[in-house]
Design a protein around this motif. Structure first.
Motif, PDB file in Angstrom:
ATOM      1  N   ASP A  62       6.752  -2.927   3.242  1.00 18.70           N
ATOM      2  CA  ASP A  62       5.912  -1.760   3.512  1.00 18.70           C
ATOM      3  C   ASP A  62       4.507  -2.115   3.036  1.00 18.70           C
ATOM      4  O   ASP A  62       4.113  -1.822   1.912  1.00 18.70           O
ATOM      5  CB  ASP A  62       6.473  -0.551   2.768  1.00 18.70           C
ATOM      6  CG  ASP A  62       5.734   0.737   3.105  1.00 18.70           C
ATOM      7  OD1 ASP A  62       4.684   0.670   3.776  1.00 18.70           O
ATOM      8  OD2 ASP A  62       6.191   1.811   2.665  1.00 18.70           O
ATOM      9  N   THR A  63       3.769  -2.773   3.911  1.00 16.24           N
ATOM     10  CA  THR A  63       2.491  -3.398   3.546  1.00 16.24           C
ATOM     11  C   THR A  63       1.374  -2.840   4.414  1.00 16.24           C
ATOM     12  O   THR A  63       1.460  -2.890   5.648  1.00 16.24           O
ATOM     13  CB  THR A  63       2.575  -4.927   3.700  1.00 16.24           C
ATOM     14  OG1 THR A  63       3.546  -5.435   2.773  1.00 16.24           O
ATOM     15  CG2 THR A  63       1.240  -5.584   3.434  1.00 16.24           C
ATOM     16  N   THR A  64       0.342  -2.339   3.759  1.00 15.38           N
ATOM     17  CA  THR A  64      -0.838  -1.829   4.457  1.00 15.38           C
ATOM     18  C   THR A  64      -2.020  -2.723   4.124  1.00 15.38           C
ATOM     19  O   THR A  64      -2.335  -2.936   2.948  1.00 15.38           O
ATOM     20  CB  THR A  64      -1.141  -0.387   4.028  1.00 15.38           C
ATOM     21  OG1 THR A  64      -0.012   0.449   4.332  1.00 15.38           O
ATOM     22  CG2 THR A  64      -2.376   0.143   4.751  1.00 15.38           C
TER      23      THR A  64
ATOM     24  N   ILE B 144       9.635  -9.434  -1.334  1.00 17.11           N
ATOM     25  CA  ILE B 144      10.217  -8.657  -2.428  1.00 17.11           C
ATOM     26  C   ILE B 144       9.835  -9.262  -3.778  1.00 17.11           C
ATOM     27  O   ILE B 144       9.491 -10.438  -3.880  1.00 17.11           O
ATOM     28  CB  ILE B 144      11.749  -8.558  -2.295  1.00 17.11           C
ATOM     29  CG1 ILE B 144      12.397  -9.933  -2.421  1.00 17.11           C
ATOM     30  CG2 ILE B 144      12.132  -7.889  -0.989  1.00 17.11           C
ATOM     31  CD1 ILE B 144      13.903  -9.882  -2.522  1.00 17.11           C
ATOM     32  N   PRO B 145       9.888  -8.461  -4.861  1.00 20.84           N
ATOM     33  CA  PRO B 145       9.481  -8.943  -6.175  1.00 20.84           C
ATOM     34  C   PRO B 145      10.381 -10.056  -6.709  1.00 20.84           C
ATOM     35  O   PRO B 145      11.572 -10.129  -6.384  1.00 20.84           O
ATOM     36  CB  PRO B 145       9.595  -7.691  -7.058  1.00 20.84           C
ATOM     37  CG  PRO B 145       9.609  -6.541  -6.123  1.00 20.84           C
ATOM     38  CD  PRO B 145      10.232  -7.034  -4.870  1.00 20.84           C
TER      39      PRO B 145
ATOM     40  N   GLU C  96      15.168  -1.382  -3.572  1.00 18.67           N
ATOM     41  CA  GLU C  96      14.512  -0.083  -3.387  1.00 18.67           C
ATOM     42  C   GLU C  96      13.229  -0.239  -2.585  1.00 18.67           C
ATOM     43  O   GLU C  96      12.615  -1.297  -2.559  1.00 18.67           O
ATOM     44  CB  GLU C  96      14.215   0.577  -4.743  1.00 18.67           C
ATOM     45  CG  GLU C  96      13.296  -0.200  -5.661  1.00 18.67           C
ATOM     46  CD  GLU C  96      14.007  -1.123  -6.627  1.00 18.67           C
ATOM     47  OE1 GLU C  96      13.404  -1.459  -7.662  1.00 18.67           O
ATOM     48  OE2 GLU C  96      15.157  -1.518  -6.337  1.00 18.67           O
ATOM     49  N   LYS C  97      12.824   0.839  -1.933  1.00 19.59           N
ATOM     50  CA  LYS C  97      11.640   0.802  -1.082  1.00 19.59           C
ATOM     51  C   LYS C  97      10.388   0.875  -1.941  1.00 19.59           C
ATOM     52  O   LYS C  97      10.163   1.838  -2.670  1.00 19.59           O
ATOM     53  CB  LYS C  97      11.665   1.967  -0.094  1.00 19.59           C
ATOM     54  CG  LYS C  97      10.534   1.932   0.923  1.00 19.59           C
ATOM     55  CD  LYS C  97      10.701   3.047   1.936  1.00 19.59           C
ATOM     56  CE  LYS C  97       9.546   3.082   2.924  1.00 19.59           C
ATOM     57  NZ  LYS C  97       9.417   1.824   3.671  1.00 19.59           N
ATOM     58  N   THR C  98       9.562  -0.158  -1.858  1.00 19.57           N
ATOM     59  CA  THR C  98       8.303  -0.211  -2.601  1.00 19.57           C
ATOM     60  C   THR C  98       7.217  -0.725  -1.669  1.00 19.57           C
ATOM     61  O   THR C  98       7.485  -1.139  -0.544  1.00 19.57           O
ATOM     62  CB  THR C  98       8.424  -1.113  -3.836  1.00 19.57           C
ATOM     63  OG1 THR C  98       8.820  -2.431  -3.429  1.00 19.57           O
ATOM     64  CG2 THR C  98       9.460  -0.576  -4.809  1.00 19.57           C
TER      65      THR C  98
END
Length: 263
Positions: A50-52, A68-69, A77-79
């Motif tokens: 989910d990247t803007t 992902i981290p 989880e959604k981040t």
């Protein structure tokens, strides 16, 4: 329809590509990615999650943005990740999304330059006009304020804050908070003075630079704890630049401070 997308690029369904974007060969753009207008994505770039990404951003080959981290506590989880307008991300840079425990957001501000091989970890918050030189690494949960320069091959410990206008020398490990306008160098990160070159380049008035120098001496040699000295500075100064240091030192932190003469 005005974007120029190479036929070999993979743009997953749901991705938003802004007008005037250029996407080079063999790129992979994930379904939750949003590219602002006029972005340039060179070949072999991966943008996921989910990247803007703001308008006019340039990303060079082999960068991986929005993966992902690197955190064993992450369970899918959604981040999110946000990158501000006109930032330049050079070859082999990696930037991860956030974690639920860290607030769920990694952010890089506007007009930044991340040179080749840099890493920005989960939940880091990077301000505007920040330069991170080749192969430097920003650990999770760090806060890097505006106009900071981090030298090549340096590392910033998790949860560290680096104040506005500070400079970190090359090959330096930063394990504690750095005051605004500070100069940090040496392998274990000594607070060695003020970023006078940066202050002069930004056109800071001579009176403010003089006030900052006096403030630094008081922080180095005054009575009481580091925070006590900072509070006294706040009561005595009429310089907004010195007040910036006072606000930073008296604010919330998960780390202790680098203090003058101590690594």
């Amino acid at each position: 329809m005005s974007a120029a997308i190479h036929p070999s690029a993979v743009i997953e369904h749901g991705a938003h590509i802004g007008a005037g974007c250029t996407i080079g060969p063999f790129c992979h753009i994930g379904p939750e990615v949003r590219l602002g207008e006029g972005c340039t994505i060179h070949s072999h770039v991966v943008i996921k999650g989910d990247t803007t990404i703001g308008a006019g951003v340039t990303i060079f080959s082999f960068a991986v943005v929005g993966e992902i981290p690197q955190d064993l506590k992450y369970t899918g989880e959604k981040t999110r990740l946000e990158i501000g307008a006109r930032t330049r991300i050079r070859e082999h840079v990696t930037i991860n999304t956030g974690t639920e425990g860290g607030g769920g957001l990694t952010r890089v501000g506007e007009d930044c330059l991340l040179m080749a091989g840099c890493h920005v970890a989960h939940d880091a918050i990077i301000g505007n006009n920040v330069i991170i030189v080749n192969n430097a690494a920003i650990a999770g949960h760090c806060i890097i304020e505006d106009d900071v320069l981090i030298g090549g091959l340096s590392g910033v410990h998790q949860f560290v804050r680096i104040g506005q206008g500070a400079i970190i020398g090359a090959v330096t490990m930063v394990t504690n908070d750095v005051i605004p306008f500070g100069l940090v160098q040496a392998p274990r990160g000594d607070l060695d003075g003020l970023n006078l070159v940066g202050l002069k380049r930004r056109g800071v008035a001579r009176a403010d630079i003089t006030a900052l120098r006096a403030a630094f001496q008081m922080l180095a040699q005054g009575d009481g704890t580091f925070q006590d000295r900072a509070r006294r500075l706040g009561e005595e100064t009429d310089s907004d630049y010195v007040r910036t240091i006072v606000t930073f030192v008296t604010g919330a932190s998960d780390r202790s401070f680098l203090t003058p003469g101590q690594g």
